[in-house]
Write an enzyme that holds these catalytic residues in place. Structure first.
Site, short mmCIF file in Angstrom:
data_model
loop_
_atom_site.label_atom_id
_atom_site.label_comp_id
_atom_site.label_asym_id
_atom_site.label_seq_id
_atom_site.Cartn_x
_atom_site.Cartn_y
_atom_site.Cartn_z
N GLY A 57 0.83 -1.20 0.00
CA GLY A 57 0.00 0.00 0.00
C GLY A 57 0.86 1.24 0.00
CG ASP B 154 -5.12 9.69 11.43
OD1 ASP B 154 -6.27 10.05 11.10
OD2 ASP B 154 -4.20 9.56 10.61
#
Ligand SMILES: *[C@@H]1O[C@H](CO)[C@@H](O)[C@H](O)[C@H]1NC(C)=O
Ligand SMILES: *[C@@H]1O[C@H](CO)[C@@H](O)[C@H](O)[C@H]1NC(C)=O
Ligand SMILES: *[C@@H]1O[C@H](CO)[C@@H](O)[C@H](O)[C@H]1NC(C)=O
Ligand SMILES: *[C@@H]1O[C@H](CO)[C@@H](O)[C@H](O)[C@H]1NC(C)=O
Ligand SMILES: *[C@@H]1O[C@H](CO)[C@@H](O)[C@H](O)[C@H]1NC(C)=O
Ligand SMILES: *[C@@H]1O[C@H](CO)[C@@H](O)[C@H](O)[C@H]1NC(C)=O
Length: 897
Positions: free
Chosen positions: A564, A687
């Protein structure tokens, strides 16, 4: 006057004496009235007290003796405000002073030495004199709990209170250690209650407690950084105990034998770092009513307590490492044998944290190397172990190598080891062993060097002092490493300062300073000091790994290995030689070391080396080399939740079933709960979002990406930071003011729940303007029970039971996303709501902890070492980076202090 009387005749003497005494009595009596008058004014005594009579002995809540002296003031629970006059000390007949449950402020005054009972808990006194207890030889009962006293120590003068029966000082700002005088041989033979919970105490339980008559010992929940630590071994001799609360500390080692504790009924040991097998003496305590063992590292069979005992242990075992989840189910013989060899070592935490499940081979237990399901090598080298070598090692008949070098073992080499039929090598070098070496077969390689007393009948004491050439080299290596790290930090400081100075001319922000900081036992650490005072420390340099190794295992960072990409950089898949899969995050390096990236990098390492939890992705190692910054994690084969939840179609995946979503939600909640409070400090993720939640092959979830995590400054639950996070998941008060609390994560979690229910993104640009923001839309829909069903993700198969479930979760999501932070629940509440739902869905959830094939408690070097051991020591790993390669050999840096 008296002198004169002695010289005169007898009658005059008596006359004068009577005169003097009556004057004293009258004057003290008057003085009592005067003091009470001042008290009346200072506490603003309410009318209901009827403190108006000139005779204070007629006042309510006041008691006098026959000579009209005030002996008791009992003004508890009267909503009093104000403070206490220092003149109270003049009430020299005062025996009882009670003012509990008021709002009295100011310093607490000295009181007379005649005092017997002091009950002042639940007020707002700011201070109690350190030597308050001096000379109070009549004092029996002290209850001063829940006062915001400024920091104080238990002073040595408390020893004067020889009549003490009860000493309860919970939540009163005590610092320092528990003094070593509470106990039978100490000054208070009659002490039965000692309550010191919720203070800032540290250090060990004092040995004086042993053999004491204490019945209630409450030392739970210390708020100091190191909390109470050491072992619980003194409890073994505290045979009068009825209640022991030691929860919320850092106690280590096993639960001691409690077989003589006939009255013990309430045992709370949760949230410590206890290891070892739960002793049968605890399980069979005759009076046991409550027991709490959650969140330790307890091993062996999950205990089963008798009917009627309140247990908070089997429901959610927390970090405990029972071999199975089924209470009472025995462990495999192999597990029992391994536990018996670590028992004489005091059940080291290192093993307890890592040894999961009931199959040491399949779960790759630290130090254990198997071949064909049998243990072939036991490698406990360099693990800082102590204690004796168990004769029970002889049970492992398949062992070929027994490696115990470079530890602190004492005692002798057991004769029983000679019976190991396949043994090829026994390495016990660099320990403190003594005694005759047993006769092994000729072909067994024995390594005994570095045991000065081996062959001698008795150990000499000097052998305990480290004094070997090996250690010297270790020290030199350590110094070199320290120097290199300081040098790197120095360069970073320079680079940083230069950039900061340039930056600062334009902005007024205070600088972020990176400093080389304190030295710890295992080498140096570097620290990042942010303006808010959060300090990150990288303590475990065993996790350093060279870029060459990472290059090798990722095929030279090949395109094919990319898992990713993101703003932070690229994640590559890698495979170690033994097939262990890893994920390597290579941070974006914009030429020079850039500050933001570096601080995220350091933050992530600092957090991940401190927190370990089944629901947090674990860091296996890292690398800082030139502009290369790499983090090595366990590989999560199913990737991010966002892929399965939102983009499943384009990824060619199946949509997630509702029960899978629930399981993921609970996993995430547990991981975040741990960050918020169960770890030793409060961490705030900042986050949380589906792309930071990673899934294993079994669809169990782990939270990842700790680059933005902030450590709450000690003692603070709310503080300000620079804004960071992701739009759509950011709590409104945080976005508006930058004020950060754990509730910021709760909000983000609520958004994730909404995404799970609706299958929609937090910010969905494809929606009409008023519905773009998921939280706003969801809350609107939640108000109308009828239309709510239309918000449910159409891929979820909704039956009646699911619908009930979804409604509960939707309520919870709304609650989590409440506008005001104080309206949002704690993560522990979230866990409590979700866990029963998941338990219903997954009744036969076994071996949760070892579902991932990967051994996430193992550092990468350990993994490499294991692979190396397995292959045989002739193969050596090519590690060319000078700074990192020396660190790969376990704890070499240990002796560098
Ligand atoms: C316990 O904590 C103190 C600091 O309060 C520390 O000095 C000591 O080494 C710790 N002991 C153990 C056994 O961890
Ligand atoms: C276990 O501990 C928790 C919190 O510490 C407490 O709320 C619970 O009542 C305890 N359970 C038992 C059975 O004592
Ligand atoms: C493992 O041990 C069992 C019983 O001791 C034995 O039958 C088996 O052959 C061993 N396996 C290997 C690969 O040595
Ligand atoms: C350290 O070792 C040297 C020899 O290597 C010896 O002379 C000395 O006495 C030892 N010191 C201690 C404290 O054992
Ligand atoms: C990794 O190292 C091994 C042996 O050390 C070597 O055979 C292999 O080619 C290396 N792979 C890469 C991609 O460098
Ligand atoms: C690895 O890749 C770099 C460029 O990305 C290249 O310069 C180097 O030669 C490669 N090394 C190997 C062993 O393939």
């Amino acid at each position: 006057m008296v002198k004169h009387a002695q010289l005169g005749f007898e009658g005059s003497f008596i006359f004068y004496l009577v005169l003097v005494l009556s004057f004293l009595v009258i004057s003290t009596r008057c003085q009592d009235a005067e003091v009470m008058g001042i008290l009346k004014i200072m506490i603003n005594a309410p009318i209901s007290f009827q403190w108006t009579n000139p005779d204070v002995c007629k006042w309510r809540h006041v008691t006098c003796d026959s000579s009209k002296r005030v002996t008791a003031i009992q003004i508890g629970s009267q909503n009093l405000q104000g403070s206490l006059p220092k003149e109270l000390v003049k009430l020299t007949s005062l025996e009882r002073f009670e003012c509990q449950f008021n709002s009295l402020t100011g310093p607490f005054p000295y009181l007379s030495k005649s005092l017997q009972k002091l009950v002042i808990h639940d007020n707002k006194f700011s201070f109690i004199p350190n030597d308050f207890f001096k000379g109070m030889s009549h004092l029996q009962e002290v209850r001063i709990d829940d006062n915001p006293f400024s920091q104080w120590h238990i002073h040595d003068t408390l020893r004067d209170c020889v009549a003490l029966h009860t000493f309860s000082a919970q939540s009163v700002g005590l610092v320092g250690t528990i003094p070593n005088f509470f106990g039978k041989d100490g000054p208070f033979p009659g002490l039965v209650l000692l309550a010191l919970s919720d203070n800032f105490l540290e250090g060990a339980l004092p040995t004086s407690l042993s053999d004491s008559s204490i019945e209630n010992l409450l030392v739970n929940g210390q708020n100091s950084l190191s909390k109470l630590n050491g072992t619980l071994v003194v409890l073994q001799n505290m045979k009068s105990l009825r209640q022991i609360w030691a929860n919320g500390n850092s106690f280590t080692g096993p639960i001691p034998d409690l077989s003589h504790h006939d009255q013990l009924s309430d045992v709370n040991l949760r949230d410590n770092q206890l290891t070892g097998v739960v002793p049968p003496s605890l399980i069979s305590l005759p009076s046991l009513k409550f027991v709490n063992l959650t969140n330790n590292f307890l091993q062996g069979s999950s205990p089963i307590f008798k009917y009627g005992v309140g247990v908070d242990n089997s429901m959610d075992k927390g970090k405990n490492q029972y071999c199975t989840d089924v209470p009472g189910q025995p462990c495999s013989p192999l597990v029992n044998s391994l536990l018996s060899i670590v028992e004489p070592m005091g059940y080291p935490l290192k093993f307890a944290q890592n040894w999961q499940g009931d199959d040491p081979c399949a779960n790759k237990w630290t130090g254990i190397i198997c071949s064909g399901g049998n243990i072939s090598v036991i490698n406990f080298q360099n693990m800082g172990l102590s204690g004796t070598i168990c004769p029970c090692f002889a049970k492992f008949t398949s062992v070929t190598k027994l490696l115990l070098a470079n530890n602190g073992f004492i005692g002798t080499i057991p004769n029983e080891l000679t019976s190991l039929p396949l043994l090829q090598e026994l390495d016990v070098s660099n320990n403190h062993l003594y005694g005759k070496v047993p006769l092994f077969r000729k072909d067994v390689v024995l390594k005994l060097a570095g045991n000065p007393d081996i062959g001698k009948d008795k150990p000499t004491s000097s052998s305990f002092i480290d004094n070997g050439s090996n250690h010297n080299t270790a020290i030199i290596i350590g110094i070199v490493v320290v120097a290199v790290i300081i040098l790197i930090s120095g360069v970073l400081i320079l680079v940083k300062f230069k950039r900061k100075w340039e930056h600062e001319r334009k902005t007024q922000n205070p600088p972020v300073i990176m400093v080389p900081s304190r030295r710890y036992g295992d080498g140096t650490t570097s620290a990042l000091l942010s303006p808010m005072g959060s300090v990150y420390q990288v303590e475990d340099h065993n996790m350093l790994i060279s870029v060459q190794v990472l290059r090798n295992v990722t095929n030279n960072f090949s395109e094919k290995n990319i898992l990713g990409k993101g703003g932070f950089g690229t994640v590559y898949k890698g495979e170690l030689h033994d097939g262990t899969k890893i994920a390597v995050k290579r941070m974006q390096s914009a030429g020079l070391v850039d500050e933001k990236g570096l601080s995220e990098f350091t933050a992530e390492i600092a957090v991940l080396t401190k927190v370990r939890h089944i629901n947090l992705v674990s860091l296996l190692g890292f690398c800082l080399d030139g502009s290369e910054r790499l983090l090595v994690y366990e590989h999560m084969p199913q990737g991010a939740l966002s892929k399965h939840l939102i983009n499943w179609k384009s990824e060619g995946l199946k949509p997630l079933e509702w029960k899978t979503r629930l399981g993921i939600a609970l996993d995430v909640a547990r991981g975040v709960e741990y960050l918020h409070g169960l770890a030793q400090q409060i961490f705030i993720h900042r986050d949380l979002k589906p792309s930071n939640i990673l899934l294993g092959d079994d669809m169990r979830a782990k939270v990842s990406d700790f680059g933005l995590v902030r450590l709450a400054p000690e003692g603070k639950t709310s503080f300000q930071t620079k804004l960071a996070g992701t739009f759509g998941y950011m709590a409104p008060e945080y976005a508006a003011t930058g004020r950060l609390t754990t509730k910021v994560d709760v909000y983000s979690f609520g958004v994730i729940l909404m995404e799970m229910i609706t299958g929609r993104k937090a910010l969905d640009d494809n929606q009409p303007e008023e519905n773009v923001h998921l939280v706003t839309w969801f809350r609107k829909m939640l108000l109308n029970k009828n239309s709510f069903q239309t918000t449910i993700d159409p891929t979820i198969e909704v039956d009646a039971e699911t619908l009930v479930n979804i409604n509960i979760v939707a309520e919870l999501a709304g609650h989590c996303c409440a506008r005001e932070p104080y309206q949002r629940p704690d993560m522990s509440h979230v866990v409590n709501v979700l866990s029963p739902l998941v338990e219903v869905w997954k009744p036969s959830e076994t071996n949760v902890d070892d579902i991932y094939g990967i051994d996430y408690d193992m550092t990468l070097p350990e993994a490499l070492q294991r692979w190396k051991d397995f292959e045989g020591s002739s193969t050596t790993l090519e590690l060319t980076s000078p700074s990192s390669s020396v660190l790969l050999n376990g704890n070499n840096t240990k002796s560098s202090t």
